[in-house]
Design a protein around this motif. Structure first.
Motif, mmCIF file in Angstrom:
data_model
loop_
_atom_site.group_PDB
_atom_site.id
_atom_site.type_symbol
_atom_site.label_atom_id
_atom_site.label_comp_id
_atom_site.label_asym_id
_atom_site.label_seq_id
_atom_site.Cartn_x
_atom_site.Cartn_y
_atom_site.Cartn_z
ATOM 1 N N VAL A 86 -1.372 27.207 -16.981
ATOM 2 C CA VAL A 86 -1.081 27.703 -18.331
ATOM 3 C C VAL A 86 -2.373 28.050 -19.069
ATOM 4 N N ILE A 87 -2.193 28.766 -20.165
ATOM 5 C CA ILE A 87 -3.301 29.033 -21.085
ATOM 6 C C ILE A 87 -2.861 28.545 -22.465
ATOM 7 N N SER A 88 -3.783 27.939 -23.218
ATOM 8 C CA SER A 88 -3.412 27.333 -24.496
ATOM 9 C C SER A 88 -4.495 27.564 -25.553
ATOM 10 N N PRO A 89 -4.100 28.088 -26.720
ATOM 11 C CA PRO A 89 -5.098 28.292 -27.787
ATOM 12 C C PRO A 89 -5.756 26.976 -28.233
ATOM 13 N N GLY A 90 -5.011 25.873 -28.094
ATOM 14 C CA GLY A 90 -5.575 24.571 -28.459
ATOM 15 C C GLY A 90 -6.771 24.190 -27.592
ATOM 16 N N GLY A 91 -6.853 24.799 -26.404
ATOM 17 C CA GLY A 91 -7.965 24.517 -25.494
ATOM 18 C C GLY A 91 -9.167 25.411 -25.727
ATOM 19 N N VAL A 92 -9.049 26.292 -26.707
ATOM 20 C CA VAL A 92 -10.146 27.219 -27.031
ATOM 21 C C VAL A 92 -10.677 26.911 -28.430
ATOM 22 N N PRO A 263 3.449 16.381 -24.420
ATOM 23 C CA PRO A 263 3.466 15.192 -25.280
ATOM 24 C C PRO A 263 3.037 15.494 -26.722
ATOM 25 N N ASP A 264 2.496 16.689 -26.974
ATOM 26 C CA ASP A 264 2.001 17.017 -28.308
ATOM 27 C C ASP A 264 2.221 18.511 -28.535
ATOM 28 N N ARG A 265 2.873 18.819 -29.652
ATOM 29 C CA ARG A 265 3.216 20.205 -29.974
ATOM 30 C C ARG A 265 1.976 21.098 -30.085
ATOM 31 N N GLN A 266 0.845 20.482 -30.425
ATOM 32 C CA GLN A 266 -0.392 21.267 -30.595
ATOM 33 C C GLN A 266 -0.940 21.802 -29.273
ATOM 34 N N LEU A 267 -0.362 21.344 -28.159
ATOM 35 C CA LEU A 267 -0.820 21.858 -26.858
ATOM 36 C C LEU A 267 -0.056 23.119 -26.455
ATOM 37 N N ALA A 268 0.699 23.713 -27.387
ATOM 38 C CA ALA A 268 1.490 24.927 -27.122
ATOM 39 C C ALA A 268 0.772 25.840 -26.133
ATOM 40 N N CYS A 269 1.520 26.287 -25.114
ATOM 41 C CA CYS A 269 0.885 27.067 -24.052
ATOM 42 C C CYS A 269 1.923 27.933 -23.363
ATOM 43 N N ALA A 270 1.473 28.815 -22.502
ATOM 44 C CA ALA A 270 2.383 29.639 -21.712
ATOM 45 C C ALA A 270 1.746 29.863 -20.347
#
Lengths: 477, 135
Positions: A86-92, A263-270
C-alpha cells in the motif's frame, strides 16, 4: 523502555510481532539510553501499527529522532511490495518533500565582518513567514511545468546551474509526477508561494564548518574546515499540504473499499497499483517536484545576494547536495537475498544510499550519498554519508534531525524570544525572524540534541559522520 | 478572546468557546486568524463561504479549511465572521483587512486543520470546540 520491547543491541530495539494484533513484521528502532529516556510511548505504538499494513516487508523502522506523528511516527521508514503493498499519505507527512540543501562558498569567517548586514539582505531577498508570497511570479502554466520538472524548471529558467541538478536526490525531480490529481485549491496555494521559505522550523542559515570527522569524504564533498556554507530547509508549502489533505479524504474511502483493516484511521492507505493509490503517488511526486524547485529558487536568491555582497561569481556557491525528508519512492532493495521493487516511505527520515549505488552522483560514488541533518536554530548541523549498512538494515535510510521536546505553547510561556536572540548573539549567531514569538517557538532547548541523534546513526553505521557545521546567522520564517 | 492554546509538541492545539453553535464557528475562524496574524479590526474586505457536510465536526473542519484557504490565496486577515447554520449547510460572511507583512506577518503559518483531535461539545451553557492546526 515500554513493556514488550526487546533490546537487541547497544542502540537497537525490537518490537516483536504480537505487540499489537495483526503485525505482519517486527518493528525495529535505534536509540541510545539518553534518547530512550525522552521517548514518547505513543510513538512505539505507531511503529507497531505500521507493521500491520498490507505488503510491508522486513521491518517497520524508526530512526533515533522518532517521535509521535500523524499515523506513522516521525522518523519512520516503511517499505511495501509493489504487488501487494500500500501507499499512505501518513507515511510521507503533510509537508511533502520537506528537505534541506547545502551550498558551499569560498568564504571563511573573516569575510563575514558585516554579518548582520548580510543577514538583513538575505531576509529582504527571501520571502519568509506567514503570508509570504513569492519573489518569483509564477503563471498557472509555470506551475504545471514545475510540478512535472522540479528543480530542472528553475535551472532551465535561469535560476541555477545544470550541475545543481546532479547534486539533488532524484536529480531534483520525480518522473512519476502528474498534475492531473492536484486540485484547483492546491494549485491556487502553489502559485503565489513559489520561492518562499515558509514558517515553523524552516530556515536559511549561514554556517561555518567547525569540525571534519572524515577527511576523505569531506574532500570528495568539497567541504573544508573553516568554510562558510548556506543551509536551506523548506518544503512544498501550501500546495503539498493541500495535496495531502485532499488525498487523505480519498484514501480513507479507499481503505474501506479495498477492505483494508487498520488499527488507526490515520494510516489511511490504498494498494499502490489502485487508481486511488496511483493518484496520490503522482500528486505527491508533483508536490515533491514543487519543493525541489522551491529550494532551487531560494538558492538562486541566496547566490545573488552573495554575488553582490562579496563580489563573488554565481557559481562560487556550489550545491553540495539536496535531500528530501518526507517522501515515498519506488526503489529496488535486497530483501532476504532477493532484489525487490518497493515503495519506500520516509517520514522525517533521509535517504542514505551507500557507495557505488547508481543513484549517487558519480563524483560522490566512492563515498556514498551525502546526508544533511539540519540542527534547530542555534544548534549544530551535520553532514554524513550513506553506507552499505544502511542498504542492508534500513532500506538505505537514516535520521533527519532532532525532534521536538517541548510544545510551542510551553516554549512561548517560558522562553522569551528577545532573550534567546540576545543569548544567541553572544554566541555569535545573528537571528532574524518576523517576531519574538517565532524565535521562542523554535528555541534550541525545545529540541532533542541533534548531536546525540547523529551519534547513534554513526555508531549503528547507517550513515557515518563527515562534518559538523555551526550556525553564524539564521533567517526564520 | 474566547479561546486558549493547549499544549501540543509539534502543532497548535486550541480550545474555542461561544454561547451558540454559530457563534462558535465564527469565533473559531477569528481565533485561527488571530494565532497566525496580529490582532485586527478591519472590515474593508469581505468573502462569503457556503458549504455542506455530513456532520457538525466535518462542517467545522471544512469551514476552517475554507477560511484558511481564502486568507492565504486572497491575502486577507479576517477580523470577524457571521455564520448561519441550517441542518448540514453553512453560510458565512467573513470580514477583514488586506494582509500586510509588516503588521500581520508575525505568527506561525497554519497549513491545515487536522481531522484528528477535532471535537465539539457542550460545557455548561457554552459550545466548545477543540482542534489541532498543522503548522
Amino acid at each position: 523502555m515500554k513493556e514488550g520491547v526487546k533490546r537487541i543491541g547497544e542502540f537497537e530495539w525490537e518490537v516483536p510481532v504480537g505487540y499489537t494484533a495483526g503485525m505482519r513484521v517486527p518493528g525495529r528502532f535505534f536509540l541510545s539510553e539518553a534518547l530512550a529516556a525522552e521517548l514518547e510511548e505513543g510513538a512505539i505504538d505507531q511503529l507497531a501499527n505500521v507493521a500491520t499494513m498490507p505488503g510491508i516487508v522486513k521491518y517497520s523502522l524508526a530512526m533515533p529522532d522518532i517521535h509521535w506523528g500523524y499515523g506513522f511516527p516521525i522518523g519512520g521508514v516503511a517499505a511495501f511490495g509493489m504487488e501487494n503493498g500500500v501507499i499512505s499519505p501518513g507515511g510521507v507527512g503533510f509537508d511533502i518533500n520537506c528537505g534541506v540543501r547545502l551550498l558551499t562558498t569560498p568564504l571563511s569567517q573573516r569575510d563575514l565582518k558585516k554579518k548582520g548586514e548580510l543577514i538583513e539582505r538575505l531576509y529582504e531577498a527571501v520571502p519568509t513567514g506567514v503570508g509570504a508570497k513569492g519573489g518569483i511570479k509564477l503563471s498557472n502554466r509555470d506551475l504545471d511545468e514545475i510540478m512535472l520538472e522540479g528543480a530542472a524548471w528553475a535551472v532551465n529558467h535561469g535560476y541555477g546551474l545544470p550541475e545543481d541538478l546532479v547534486h539533488c536526490e532524484e536529480n531534483g525531480h520525480m518522473k512519476e509526477a502528474s498534475a492531473k490529481d492536484v486540485s484547483q485549491k492546491a494549485r491556487q496555494r502553489g502559485v503565489p508561494q513559489g520561492g518562499t521559505l515558509g514558517s515553523g522550523n524552516h530556515f536559511l542559515e549561514i554556517q561555518e564548518v567547525r569540525e571534519i570527522y572524515d577527511e576523505v569524504a569531506a574532500k570528495v564533498f568539497g567541504i573544508a574546515r573553516g568554510q562558510i556554507c548556506v543551509m536551506i530547509h523548506c518544503g512544498s508549502r501550501g500546495l503539498g499540504h493541500q495535496v495531502c489533505t485532499d488525498h487523505l479524504k480519498v484514501l480513507e474511502g479507499a481503505t474501506k473499499k479495498y477492505g483494508i483493516s487498520l488499527p488507526d484511521r490515520q494510516l489511511a492507505c490504498a494498494p499502490i497499483n489502485s487508481p486511488e493509490g496511483r493518484a496520490y503517488f503522482s500528486a505527491m511526486a508533483a508536490s515533491a517536484n514543487y519543493a525541489w524547485a522551491n529550494r532551487q529558487l531560494i538558492a538562486d536568491m541566496t547566490r545573488k545576494v552573495f554575488q553582490e555582497f562579496f563580489g563573488l561569481k554565481y557559481e562560487d556557491l556550489r550545491l553540495m547536495y539536496d535531500v528530501a525528508h518526507n517522501v515515498a519512492k519506488i526503489e529496488e532493495h535486497s530483501v532476504n537475498g532477493k532484489r525487490m521493487k518497493l515503495c519506500v516511505h520516509r517520514k522525517g527520515a533521509t535517504r542514505a544510499f551507500g557507495p557505488e549505488s547508481p543513484d549517487v552522483p558519480s563524483d560522490y560514488a566512492r563515498v556514498g550519498q551525502p546526508v544533511i541533518i539540519p540542527g534547530s536554530m542555534g544548534a549544530p548541523s551535520f553532514v554524513l554519508h550513506g553506507t552499505e549498512k544502511a542498504m542492508e538494515a534500513t532500506f538505505g535510510s537514516t535520521c533527519h534531525g532532532a525532534g521536538r521536546l517541548t510544545s510551542r505553547t510551553q516554549a512561548k510561556k517560558h522562553i522569551h524570544g528577545r532573550e534567546i536572540r540576545d543569548d544567541l548573539l553572544k554566541r555569535g549567531v545573528y537571528v532574524r525572524a518576523p517576531s519574538w514569538g517565532s524565535i521562542a517557538e523554535e528555541a534550541p532547548e525545545v529540541y532533542k540534541p541533534s548531536e546525540e541523534v547523529v551519534r547513534v546513526v554513526h555508531e549503528v553505521g547507517i550513515s557515518r559522520l563527515v562534518a559538523r557545521l555551526e550556525p553564524l546567522g539564521v533567517i526564520k520564517g | 478572546m474566547p479561546y486558549e492554546e493547549l499544549p501540543h509538541t509539534a502543532d497548535i492545539r486550541v480550545r474555542v468557546w461561544a454561547g451558540s453553535m454559530e457563534g462558535l464557528f465564527a469565533e473559531a475562524a477569528v481565533a485561527m486568524n488571530r494565532i497566525m496574524y496580529a490582532p485586527c479590526q478591519g472590515e474593508g474586505v469581505s468573502e462569503s463561504v457556503s458549504l455542506n457536510a455530513e456532520d457538525i465536526e466535518a462542517l467545522l473542519h471544512d469551514f476552517l479549511s475554507e477560511v484558511l484557504f481564502l486568507s492565504e490565496v486572497r491575502g486577507v486577515v479576517f477580523c470577524s465572521a457571521e455564520v448561519r447554520i441550517e441542518g448540514g449547510s453553512l453560510n458565512a460572511i467573513l470580514r477583514g483587512e488586506p494582509f500586510d507583512r509588516r503588521r500581520h506577518g508575525c505568527g506561525p503559518e497554519i497549513k491545515g486543520i487536522s481531522y484528528y483531535g477535532l471535537r465539539i461539545y457542550k460545557r455548561d451553557e457554552d459550545y466548545v470546540m477543540e482542534a489541532i492546526f498543522d503548522i
